[in-house]
Design an enzyme around this catalytic site. Structure first.
Site, PDB file in Angstrom:
ATOM      1  N   ASP A 142     -29.827  -5.095  -2.135  1.00 29.13           N
ATOM      2  CA  ASP A 142     -29.087  -5.176  -2.122  1.00 29.13           C
ATOM      3  C   ASP A 142     -29.711  -7.142  -2.395  1.00 29.13           C
ATOM      4  OD1 ASP A 142     -26.025  -4.759  -0.923  1.00 29.13           O
ATOM      5  OD2 ASP A 142     -28.191  -3.709  -1.865  1.00 29.13           O
TER       6      ASP A 142
ATOM      7  N   LYS B 246     -18.104  -9.332   0.462  1.00 31.79           N
ATOM      8  CA  LYS B 246     -18.241  -7.990  -1.092  1.00 31.79           C
ATOM      9  C   LYS B 246     -17.766  -6.476  -0.107  1.00 31.79           C
ATOM     10  CE  LYS B 246     -20.642  -5.094  -3.343  1.00 31.79           C
ATOM     11  NZ  LYS B 246     -19.814  -3.542  -3.378  1.00 31.79           N
ATOM     12  N   ASN B 247     -18.935  -5.872   1.026  1.00 29.33           N
ATOM     13  CA  ASN B 247     -18.728  -5.413   1.503  1.00 29.33           C
ATOM     14  C   ASN B 247     -17.925  -5.468   3.212  1.00 29.33           C
ATOM     15  OD1 ASN B 247     -20.363  -3.744  -0.760  1.00 29.33           O
ATOM     16  ND2 ASN B 247     -22.440  -4.113   0.379  1.00 29.33           N
TER      17      ASN B 247
ATOM     18  N   ARG C 111     -18.019  -6.840 -10.125  1.00 31.59           N
ATOM     19  CA  ARG C 111     -16.950  -6.404  -9.057  1.00 31.59           C
ATOM     20  C   ARG C 111     -17.741  -6.833  -7.837  1.00 31.59           C
ATOM     21  NH1 ARG C 111     -20.444  -0.745  -8.511  1.00 31.59           N
ATOM     22  NH2 ARG C 111     -18.540  -0.920  -6.779  1.00 31.59           N
TER      23      ARG C 111
ATOM     24  N   ARG D 224     -17.849   2.405  -4.997  1.00 30.23           N
ATOM     25  CA  ARG D 224     -18.203   3.163  -3.247  1.00 30.23           C
ATOM     26  C   ARG D 224     -17.611   3.338  -2.179  1.00 30.23           C
ATOM     27  NH1 ARG D 224     -22.094   6.844  -2.245  1.00 30.23           N
ATOM     28  NH2 ARG D 224     -23.397   6.565   0.039  1.00 30.23           N
TER      29      ARG D 224
ATOM     30  N   ARG E 193     -27.325   9.143  -3.234  1.00 34.36           N
ATOM     31  CA  ARG E 193     -25.979   8.377  -1.914  1.00 34.36           C
ATOM     32  C   ARG E 193     -25.714   9.730  -1.631  1.00 34.36           C
ATOM     33  NH1 ARG E 193     -23.722   2.961  -4.367  1.00 34.36           N
ATOM     34  NH2 ARG E 193     -23.953   2.299  -2.807  1.00 34.36           N
ATOM     35  N   PRO E 194     -25.735  10.305  -0.683  1.00 34.78           N
ATOM     36  CA  PRO E 194     -25.090  11.360  -0.052  1.00 34.78           C
ATOM     37  C   PRO E 194     -24.134  11.251   0.510  1.00 34.78           C
ATOM     38  CG  PRO E 194     -27.321  11.793   0.548  1.00 34.78           C
ATOM     39  CD  PRO E 194     -27.432  10.895  -0.451  1.00 34.78           C
TER      40      PRO E 194
ATOM     41  N   CYS F  53     -22.402   2.379  -7.809  1.00 34.63           N
ATOM     42  CA  CYS F  53     -24.004   1.994  -8.170  1.00 34.63           C
ATOM     43  C   CYS F  53     -24.812   3.245  -8.063  1.00 34.63           C
ATOM     44  CB  CYS F  53     -24.708   0.952  -7.537  1.00 34.63           C
ATOM     45  SG  CYS F  53     -23.941  -0.306  -7.391  1.00 34.63           S
TER      46      CYS F  53
HETATM   47  C1  EPZ Z   1     -23.378  -0.021   1.674  1.00 36.15           C
HETATM   48  O1  EPZ Z   1     -24.191   1.773   0.641  1.00 36.15           O
HETATM   49  C2  EPZ Z   1     -23.658  -0.405   0.395  1.00 36.15           C
HETATM   50  N1  EPZ Z   1     -22.487  -0.571  -0.368  1.00 36.15           N
HETATM   51  C3  EPZ Z   1     -24.518  -0.798   0.022  1.00 36.15           C
HETATM   52  O2  EPZ Z   1     -24.720  -1.949  -1.107  1.00 36.15           O
HETATM   53  C4  EPZ Z   1     -26.442  -1.686   0.476  1.00 36.15           C
HETATM   54  O3  EPZ Z   1     -27.204  -1.103  -0.274  1.00 36.15           O
HETATM   55  C5  EPZ Z   1     -26.309   0.045   1.764  1.00 36.15           C
HETATM   56  O4  EPZ Z   1     -25.186   0.135   2.880  1.00 36.15           O
HETATM   57  C6  EPZ Z   1     -27.449  -0.143   2.484  1.00 36.15           C
HETATM   58  O5  EPZ Z   1     -27.459  -1.504   2.942  1.00 36.15           O
HETATM   59  C7  EPZ Z   1     -20.734  -0.808   0.463  1.00 36.15           C
HETATM   60  O6  EPZ Z   1     -21.550  -1.280   1.821  1.00 36.15           O
HETATM   61  C8  EPZ Z   1     -19.823  -0.263  -0.655  1.00 36.15           C
HETATM   62  P1  EPZ Z   1     -25.779   3.937   3.272  1.00 36.15           P
HETATM   63  P2  EPZ Z   1     -24.274   2.553   1.892  1.00 36.15           P
HETATM   64  O7  EPZ Z   1     -24.545   4.354   3.953  1.00 36.15           O
HETATM   65  O8  EPZ Z   1     -22.938   3.362   2.885  1.00 36.15           O
HETATM   66  C9  EPZ Z   1     -28.339   7.394   2.779  1.00 36.15           C
HETATM   67  C10 EPZ Z   1     -24.100  -3.024  -2.916  1.00 36.15           C
HETATM   68  O9  EPZ Z   1     -24.538  -3.446  -4.666  1.00 36.15           O
HETATM   69  N2  EPZ Z   1     -27.493   8.008   3.076  1.00 36.15           N
HETATM   70  O10 EPZ Z   1     -26.728   2.862   4.185  1.00 36.15           O
HETATM   71  O11 EPZ Z   1     -23.505   3.693   0.358  1.00 36.15           O
HETATM   72  C11 EPZ Z   1     -28.469   7.170   1.477  1.00 36.15           C
HETATM   73  O12 EPZ Z   1     -28.215   7.930   0.885  1.00 36.15           O
HETATM   74  C12 EPZ Z   1     -23.966  -1.456  -2.985  1.00 36.15           C
HETATM   75  O13 EPZ Z   1     -23.327  -4.356  -2.894  1.00 36.15           O
HETATM   76  C13 EPZ Z   1     -27.692   9.264   3.888  1.00 36.15           C
HETATM   77  O14 EPZ Z   1     -28.363  10.718   3.252  1.00 36.15           O
HETATM   78  O15 EPZ Z   1     -25.361   2.911   2.347  1.00 36.15           O
HETATM   79  C14 EPZ Z   1     -29.559   5.947   1.145  1.00 36.15           C
HETATM   80  O16 EPZ Z   1     -30.183   6.319   1.237  1.00 36.15           O
HETATM   81  C15 EPZ Z   1     -25.338  -0.567  -3.629  1.00 36.15           C
HETATM   82  N3  EPZ Z   1     -26.304  10.380   4.162  1.00 36.15           N
HETATM   83  C16 EPZ Z   1     -29.432   5.130   2.447  1.00 36.15           C
HETATM   84  O17 EPZ Z   1     -28.757   6.285   3.363  1.00 36.15           O
HETATM   85  C17 EPZ Z   1     -25.776   9.423   4.381  1.00 36.15           C
HETATM   86  O18 EPZ Z   1     -24.018  10.089   5.040  1.00 36.15           O
HETATM   87  C18 EPZ Z   1     -28.628   4.454   2.915  1.00 36.15           C
HETATM   88  O19 EPZ Z   1     -26.915   4.573   3.000  1.00 36.15           O
HETATM   89  C19 EPZ Z   1     -24.896   8.073   3.760  1.00 36.15           C
HETATM   90  C20 EPZ Z   1     -26.348   7.634   3.308  1.00 36.15           C
END
Ligand code: EPZ
Length: 446
Positions: free
Chosen positions: A305, A22-23, A397, A93, A122-123, A117
């Protein structure tokens, strides 16, 4: 919103074919917008997020073909940097990737803040930091990200957080920048390598994806891509855990064991027997699982996940398990619903303590997000009696043909008949993005 009706307490058995990641899918769809012409993507899953993304890029002038047998063709020749409809952008997202793709191609992007989600703040500050570092003017106005640059110039970017989204988004913006970009402290998830491979099939020069340092040598122009995305290791983890939790014996076809190594190791630690055969694995649960400690971390750690489904297995394990969430500040919103089914879980901040119980009991519960919903489906398969899982659109989704695949493994799962008009709408939507052929190929091994 739709419901799934599940009659549990019988072991899953047989085979299931894992679909495309998916991702990855929600990243390669925007990635191919970086080039004029028609790109061809394979192994694209028939899931709502793909349908939503197809609709979003269609509003920007992309010509998106029908998803047939996992193949999706996208002609981005007539793409324009319009503002995509907020009501669609808010549904997922990954709409944030539109900023990197449109900024990379046109030097301009204006996109509403993403949805997805609800599992913490999630900033996207790291995404924006990367775009600024490449020379873009970036602002947040009325809930929209606006990024513009006369020219993007390669830069050395250090991510404060090993963010999956920021790593991919900055990569997309940098492939057409002048000069070389180095991104440090990158996330290393398998689908980041997948997106880099897709970009390189378009003539980009991305090296180091999958490590914590990625180098991108900017090129003048890209050509349409040809790429088959990787199998979904989180879908595989979900069904492996479902087999283990129901005392089953299931073979998962079309997997890359390396991508779910941490899940396989943890299941073996819990006493589950797993045969690794290269591109398929067999998951056999002969005795009651044993309690373990799980800490979720960025790849190659245990994937966040897969944590909600794993908590269901640990809820019926022998002993006391401890689960620590190392990625998000709050990802236990599935626990309240699991408690309705007889689990014994105590959440303390980012840690959950799970006392294993002998049985779970069917109940009426609601999915609050994609992986929470998957956990409730597994709990329904384990529980004695009937479980109704509401708001099942969350699960649709990201899980392709979930009821069909579970039925192929002997599980008793069916959708409660929706009202005629929504069923018709769903039918039209589904017909647009998936044909029967893909359903047949999807559980050809089912
Ligand atoms: C991706 O989300 C995935 N979604 C998520 O999958 C997955 O849980 C996550 O990566 C971690 O593996 C997609 O790919 C669409 P991150 P993403 O940026 O990109 C913080 C699912 O169920 N952060 O790696 O949003 C953030 O708050 C979904 O398939 C910042 O602080 O994840 C989090 O605590 C759920 N600033 C951590 O980093 C930023 O600019 C990881 O977020 C970005 C992120």
């Amino acid at each position: 919103m739709g419901e799934l009706l599940i009659r549990g307490d019988n072991p899953l058995s047989g085979e299931v074919k894992i679909g495309g990641r998916k991702n990855s899918a929600v990243a390669v769809l925007p990635a191919v917008l970086l080039a004029e012409g028609t790109s061809r993507l394979e192994n694209i899953p028939a899931i709502r997020d793909v349908a939503t993304y197809s609709r979003i890029i269609s509003t920007l002038g992309a010509d998106v073909g029908e998803l047939r047998g996992g193949v999706l063709k996208i002609d981005a020749s007539r793409l324009n940097p319009d503002v995509p409809p907020l009501e669609l952008v808010k549904q997922i997202r990954a709409s944030y990737y539109l900023v990197g793709a449109l900024l990379g191609r046109f030097g301009y992007a204006r996109v509403g803040l993403p949805g997805g989600c609800e599992i913490g703040q999630r900033p996207i500050d790291q995404h924006l930091k990367g775009f600024k570092s490449l020379g873009a003017e970036v602002s947040l106005e009325h809930g929209e990200v606006i990024a513009e640059a006369d020219k993007l110039v390669g830069s050395h970017i250090y991510l404060d957080v090993a963010s999956v989204g920021a790593t991919i988004n900055i990569m997309m913006a940098a492939v057409l920048a002048e000069g070389t970009t180095i991104i440090e402290n990158c996330a290393r998830e398998p689908h980041i390598v997948d997106v880099a491979s897709c970009l390189n099939s378009m003539g980009a020069r991305v090296v180091g994806a999958g490590t914590d340092t990625i180098k991108i040598h900017g090129v003048e122009k890209l050509k349409p891509g040809e790429h088959a995305i990787i199998p979904d290791e989180i879908e595989a983890a979900t069904y492996a855990i479902a087999s283990a939790a129901t005392g089953g014996d299931v073979t998962l076809q079309n997997v890359v064991p390396k991508h779910l190594e941490s899940v396989i190791a943890k299941l073996r630690e819990a006493g589950i027997e797993i045969e690794d055969n290269g591109d398929w694995i067999r998951v056999i649960s002969r005795d009651r699982p044993q309690a373990v400690r799980v800490k979720t971390l960025p790849y190659p750690g245990f994937p966040t996940d897969a944590m909600p489904p794993m908590m269901v297995l640990l809820s019926v394990a022998e002993g006391t398990s401890v689960v620590s969430e190392g990625v998000y500040e709050s990802r236990f919103n599935h626990v309240d619903e699991l408690q309705r089914m007889g689990t014994d879980i105590e959440v303390q901040g980012r840690t959950a303590v799970i006392e294993g119980v002998e049985n779970l009991y069917g109940s009426s519960v609601k999915a609050s997000n994609l992986r929470a919903g998957a956990a409730l489906v597994i709990a329904g398969l384990v529980a004695q009696g009937e479980t109704e899982v509401g708001d099942i659109e969350h699960v649709d989704r990201g899980y392709e043909f979930l009821p069909e695949k579970i039925r192929a493994m002997g599980g008793d799962v069916r959708r409660r008949q929706q009202s005629e008009e929504t069923a018709a709408e769903e039918g039209e939507e589904c017909a647009r993005v998936v044909n029967l052929g893909q359903m047949q190929s999807a559980h050809g091994n089912g």
